[in-house]
Design an enzyme around this catalytic site. Structure first.
Site, PDB file in Angstrom:
ATOM      1  N   GLU A 286       0.824  -1.208   0.000  1.00 10.96           N
ATOM      2  CA  GLU A 286       0.000   0.000   0.000  1.00 10.96           C
ATOM      3  C   GLU A 286       0.859   1.258   0.000  1.00 10.96           C
ATOM      4  OE1 GLU A 286      -4.225   0.056   1.838  1.00 10.96           O
ATOM      5  OE2 GLU A 286      -2.929   1.013   3.323  1.00 10.96           O
ATOM      6  N   HIS A 307       7.414 -26.983  -0.688  1.00 11.38           N
ATOM      7  CA  HIS A 307       6.745 -28.095  -1.355  1.00 11.38           C
ATOM      8  C   HIS A 307       5.590 -27.612  -2.229  1.00 11.38           C
ATOM      9  CE1 HIS A 307       8.909 -31.214   1.017  1.00 11.38           C
ATOM     10  NE2 HIS A 307       9.034 -30.193   1.855  1.00 11.38           N
ATOM     11  N   LYS A 421     -14.204   0.799  -4.098  1.00  7.55           N
ATOM     12  CA  LYS A 421     -15.312   1.250  -3.261  1.00  7.55           C
ATOM     13  C   LYS A 421     -16.338   2.021  -4.082  1.00  7.55           C
ATOM     14  CE  LYS A 421     -12.520   1.673   0.958  1.00  7.55           C
ATOM     15  NZ  LYS A 421     -12.044   2.602   2.009  1.00  7.55           N
TER      16      LYS A 421
END
Length: 444
Positions: A286, A307, A421
């Site tokens: 961010e 793995h 948003k």
């Protein structure tokens, strides 16, 4: 407190690459200290540790004690920086199987960080069986994920425990003067703590945002803050460039970025540090991912992910570098037993500490990755306790501030977060978003 070894990273750089960053790092540190950089209204984290007083810690601990006495579980309602730091610290310091054991401290649960109906339904079903409280963390009180969760839990807490008890076990961590969460806290009479205006969410773990949940979980926030305070001094502007771990980290990762290494993988060999990676990804992602620039932050838990992701790290596109967080000494002792039949062929390990096996896996992997063309930075902390976690928090925060300025972005804003948003509110028909709703309909 911690040591930073860059030798297996700088070997991939030109001989003078780190030296070239000395002046830009000094300039970045000066801009942070003098508050002259872009985003300078969000630099409250810089000297936050040294500003924390014993009286403030006592107030946090007093509220934590009330929640401990009144609750079997406490739900931390928050998203992003409003919960990741606390979760990281609590998980790093807790017994891995603490949920199986009786404890004198409440179970800390996290919600308000998603919009999962099943998640919330299952949480509510559990909370019906226990005495619970809420720490509601939001500057505005209108962040969708957290606000939905708090609306549900507030109603449930009042119905289950009565309004008088609910007032004691609901705590607000919010803005000093404005916002829905502040209005609700004042109206209902909740105990409240302030999120400083000049501290952004991803830098807020050393404010009540993180300190209160950590204290409720039973951990020593005085020691946590002390570790951060000592690291604040260690990473200060007066520490020479070559001796300043945050400056060296910021310079090295930017030198690698300039050399074409676009992805940083934060690796750990201690399962308790999984959420360190989650917190770190938000802090750096961010802060740096803007203006078409930024090192992409990823994380792995090793040896587990060897793995699954190990093949890609070893032989994939050579655009990555790795920062390994190593814990020098575990908090327990366990040895590999001998077996008379030795069917698994492991008697060569008999009598060795499990941690010794882990450390050789760590070293062997580092050598293999370096041989495969992956620069490796190694960050070692002495042990996992409050003091060293506090130091680690401030180290990464200071490194992030310097690194973002070296990248020539504003590390303290997040304009891109608002894009989703706007679309979500338009699709849900929120008042005031009529134009956006029509525009989206035209695209669908």
């Amino acid at each position: 407190m911690l040591t930073l070894d860059l030798s297996k990273a700088t070997q991939f750089l030109a001989a003078d690459a780190m030296k070239k960053f000395e002046a830009p790092v000094a300039e970045a540190q000066k801009a942070l200290e003098e508050c002259t950089c872009e985003g300078n209204d969000f630099l409250g984290w810089m000297h936050l540790p040294s500003s924390i007083t014993p009286e403030f810690i006592a107030e946090i601990n007093a509220t934590a004690k009330t929640l401990q006495q009144e609750c079997d579980a406490v739900v931390v309602a928050g998203i992003g920086g409003s919960y990741l730091g606390a979760r990281m610290v609590i998980d790093a310091l807790s017994n891995s199987f603490g949920w199986l054991q009786a404890s004198k401290y409440p179970r800390i649960l996290f919600a308000g960080n998603n919009i999962g109906e099943d998640y919330l339904s299952e949480l509510i079903a559990y909370l019906k069986t226990v005495r619970f409280g809420i720490i509601n963390i939001s500057k505005s009180g209108t962040t969708t994920e957290t606000a939905i969760t708090f609306r549900l839990l507030k109603t449930m807490c009042e119905q289950q425990r009565g309004k008088d008890v609910a007032k004691k076990v609901i705590v607000a961590v919010t803005d000093a003067k404005k916002g829905a969460a502040r209005t609700t806290a004042d109206k209902e009479g909740y105990k409240s703590f302030v999120i400083p205006d000049n501290v952004g969410g991803r830098f807020s773990v050393l404010t009540p945002v993180g300190l209160l949940p950590i204290a409720v979980a039973g951990f020593d926030i005085t020691a946590l803050v002390k570790g951060a305070q000592d690291m604040e001094r260690t990473c200060g502007i007066d520490t020479p460039y070559a001796e300043n771990p945050a400056a060296q980290y910021a310079a090295c990762r930017n030198a690698l970025y300039a050399a074409g290494k676009k992805i940083e993988i934060l690796a750990n060999y201690q399962p308790k540090l999984h959420n360190l990676g989650e917190w770190w990804k938000q802090l750096y992602g961010e802060s740096e991912g803007k203006d078409g620039k930024g090192i992409f932050p990823a994380s792995v838990d090793l040896t587990t992910d060897l793995h699954s992701m190990g093949q890609w790290i070893q032989d994939g596109e050579r655009t990555i570098f790795e920062t390994v967080v190593s814990v020098a000494a575990p908090n327990s002792k366990l040895e590999v037993p001998s077996d008379a039949e030795n069917l698994d062929g492991l008697n060569f390990l008999a009598g060795k500490r499990i941690d010794q096996v882990n450390k050789m896996a760590e070293l062997g992997t580092q050598l293999a990755h370096v041989d495969g063309g992956v620069p490796n930075l190694k960050l070692t902390v002495d042990k996992l306790d409050e003091y060293h976690i506090g130091a680690l928090i401030y180290f990464f925060e200071k490194g992030c501030g310097i690194s973002g300025l070296l990248l020539k972005v504003n590390p303290f804003n997040q304009p891109g977060v608002e894009a989703y948003k706007k679309n979500m509110f338009a699709l849900l028909g929120k008042p005031g978003y009529e134009k956006e709703t029509e525009a989206i309909k035209a695209r669908l």
